[in-house]
Design an enzyme around this catalytic site. Structure first.
Site, mmCIF file in Angstrom:
data_model
loop_
_atom_site.group_PDB
_atom_site.id
_atom_site.type_symbol
_atom_site.label_atom_id
_atom_site.label_comp_id
_atom_site.label_asym_id
_atom_site.label_seq_id
_atom_site.Cartn_x
_atom_site.Cartn_y
_atom_site.Cartn_z
ATOM 1 N N ASP A 175 -19.587 56.463 4.890
ATOM 2 C CA ASP A 175 -18.456 55.796 5.533
ATOM 3 C C ASP A 175 -17.514 56.852 6.109
ATOM 4 O O ASP A 175 -17.129 56.801 7.287
ATOM 5 C CB ASP A 175 -17.725 54.947 4.476
ATOM 6 N N ASP A 212 -18.340 68.047 1.068
ATOM 7 C CA ASP A 212 -17.200 68.721 1.730
ATOM 8 C C ASP A 212 -17.684 69.754 2.744
ATOM 9 O O ASP A 212 -17.065 69.958 3.793
ATOM 10 C CB ASP A 212 -16.217 69.348 0.742
ATOM 11 N N TYR A 259 -19.048 50.878 -3.540
ATOM 12 C CA TYR A 259 -18.793 49.699 -2.719
ATOM 13 C C TYR A 259 -19.410 48.426 -3.305
ATOM 14 O O TYR A 259 -19.362 47.378 -2.678
ATOM 15 C CB TYR A 259 -19.358 49.903 -1.309
ATOM 16 N N LYS A 292 -22.528 64.738 -3.396
ATOM 17 C CA LYS A 292 -21.544 65.451 -4.207
ATOM 18 C C LYS A 292 -22.163 65.643 -5.595
ATOM 19 O O LYS A 292 -21.532 65.395 -6.632
ATOM 20 C CB LYS A 292 -20.289 64.556 -4.233
#
Ligand code: NAI
Length: 405
Positions: free
Chosen positions: A296, A272, A151, A218
């Site tokens: 987010d 995930d 971002y 991740k």
């Protein structure tokens, strides 16, 4: 400087007068509707909690469409200065004008004031319709890093001169070959910014006697960005919370898998898996600390799990100041029709009252919202999915909440 200003001491603790001046931005679209419904709720809660000995002096800041009309600017530097000097502010949604080069005002506020922690508590209010069987098991606060990651806005369009230069550098200097048509973006994750965010998440868990803090990442794939976020998060716990926080490894090696009373368990999960686990075992999550992009996604997914964005509150907190805001947008389709759900800004206001130490008033606001839902009333967005409910307008729902206090 007026006597009504909130101050901050050298340890970062707020010093709040009995009549603090707090700036607000009404916001665009439904902003006017929801603010008109929300302000009397805050005033009533404060009056009731402190028998009239405390009162907020509201100070309007003109931003967005109103700012453009009154000052010629959607967001002036003066407006940002006012927020910073007052330490605390609350805002409705602001339109991001469509078009090349138009930066989101919300992002400008967060970046200019270095509001690095986006805090989103997600909790169920009965009987709001939800897509899951047990939404009441969700009571999770997301701490999302707000200033870096993908971002950061460091991006180059496909075939642009900059993209070609970067691709050339990657090929010539780094031995990385990519299609020459690639668009590119940079994902910065730093130890400083990770650690200050995780510190806030851990402090919150410890101060509120919660059990679980989960680092969402991740790192299995992005080892030096997401993986380092995980690593630095554990370092904060080790360096700053000795005797208060234990890891999963310590839990099994030293405590036979049983969490000692009063300790917080810090663990990490692949992003995930977090999406799966919050659906299957939401009660095993109290706090989630996440990078900007993961945070987010998970905060909106959790909001949907308990019945939607119209009720989820949010705060953007930094070391210099904090801005509390409705998490939804300007909803142009229902703007000015008195149809909006005012709960997101009302519950954001409850977070603001907590932040300034007026927790009695904050509890009254939350109880008022709970009672309003239980009394069988709802705004059109929720009423259309509920049975045996009376549909009320935004202003009526605000009045019901205030009357419940
Ligand atoms: P949106 O959140 O404004 O609307 C999406 C859908 O949800 C619409 O159908 C709307 O009617 C409904 N909705 C949203 N809030 C509601 C509420 N409180 N009560 C009842 N229904 C509600 O998202 P959209 O359409 O993507 O964005 C519209 C504008 O808002 C854009 O300019 C966007 O940039 C801005 N925006 C501003 C935000 C902020 O100020 N923090 C956050 C998100 C969007």
């Amino acid at each position: 400087m007026s006597d009504n200003m909130i101050l901050i001491d050298e340890k970062g603790t707020l010093i709040v007068p009995d009549y603090p001046e707090i700036p607000f931005i009404e916001g665009d679209g439904i902003g006017h509707d929801i603010w008109k419904a929300a302000q009397p709720v805050f005033d009533k809660a404060v009056e009731k909690a402190y028998n009239g000995t405390k009162k907020i002096k509201w100070l309007e800041i003109f931003a967005g469409e109103k700012g453009l009309k009154k000052t010629g600017k959607r967001l002036s530097d003066e407006a940002l200065d006012i927020i910073e000097n007052h330490r605390v502010a609350i805002k409705g949604p602001l339109t991001t004008p469509v078009g090349k080069g138009a930066r989101s005002l919300n992002v400008r506020i967060r970046q200019n004031l270095d509001l690095y922690a986006c805090i989103r508590p997600v909790k169920y209010f009965s009987p709001v319709p939800s897509p899951v069987k047990h939404p009441e098991r969700v009571n999770i606060t997301v701490f999302r890093e707000n200033t870096e990651d993908l971002y950061s806005g460091i991006e180059w369009d496909s075939m642009s001169d900059c993209a070609k230069q970067v691709l050339g550098f990657l090929s010539d200097e780094m031995d990385v070959e990519l299609p020459n048509t690639c668009s590119l973006g940079i994902k910065p994750i730093s130890p400083e910014k990770t650690k200050r965010l995780v510190l806030k998440a851990l402090e919150y868990a410890v101060n509120n006697s919660l059990k679980y803090v989960t680092i969402m990442h991740k790192g299995n794939i992005m080892k030096f960005t997401e993986g380092d976020f995980r690593k630095w998060a554990y370092e904060v716990a080790r360096d700053k919370f000795k005797g208060k926080i234990i890891t999963e490894k310590e839990l099994h090696e030293n405590h036979g898998g049983k969490l000692p009373h009063g300790m917080v368990l810090l663990r990490d999960r692949i992003a995930d898996m977090v999406f799966a686990e919050v659906l299957l075992r939401p009660e095993e999550f109290d706090v989630i600390a996440a990078t900007n992009l993961n945070g987010d996604y998970i905060s909106d997914a959790l909001a949907a799990q308990v019945g939607g964005l119209g009720i989820a509150p949010g705060a953007n907190v930094g070391d210099r100041c904090a801005v509390f805001e409705a998490t939804h947008g300007t909803a142009p389709d229902i703007a000015g029709k008195d149809m909006a759900n005012p709960c997101s800004i009302i519950l954001s206001g409850a977070m603001m009252l907590d932040h300034i130490g007026w927790d009695k008033a904050a509890d009254l606001v939350r109880k008022g919202v709970e009672k309003a839902f239980n009394s069988g009333m709802a705004t059109p967005d929720l009423a259309k999915e509920m049975e045996n409910v009376t549909q009320v307008t935004c202003s009526e729902f605000g009045r019901v909440i205030a009357d419940n206090i």
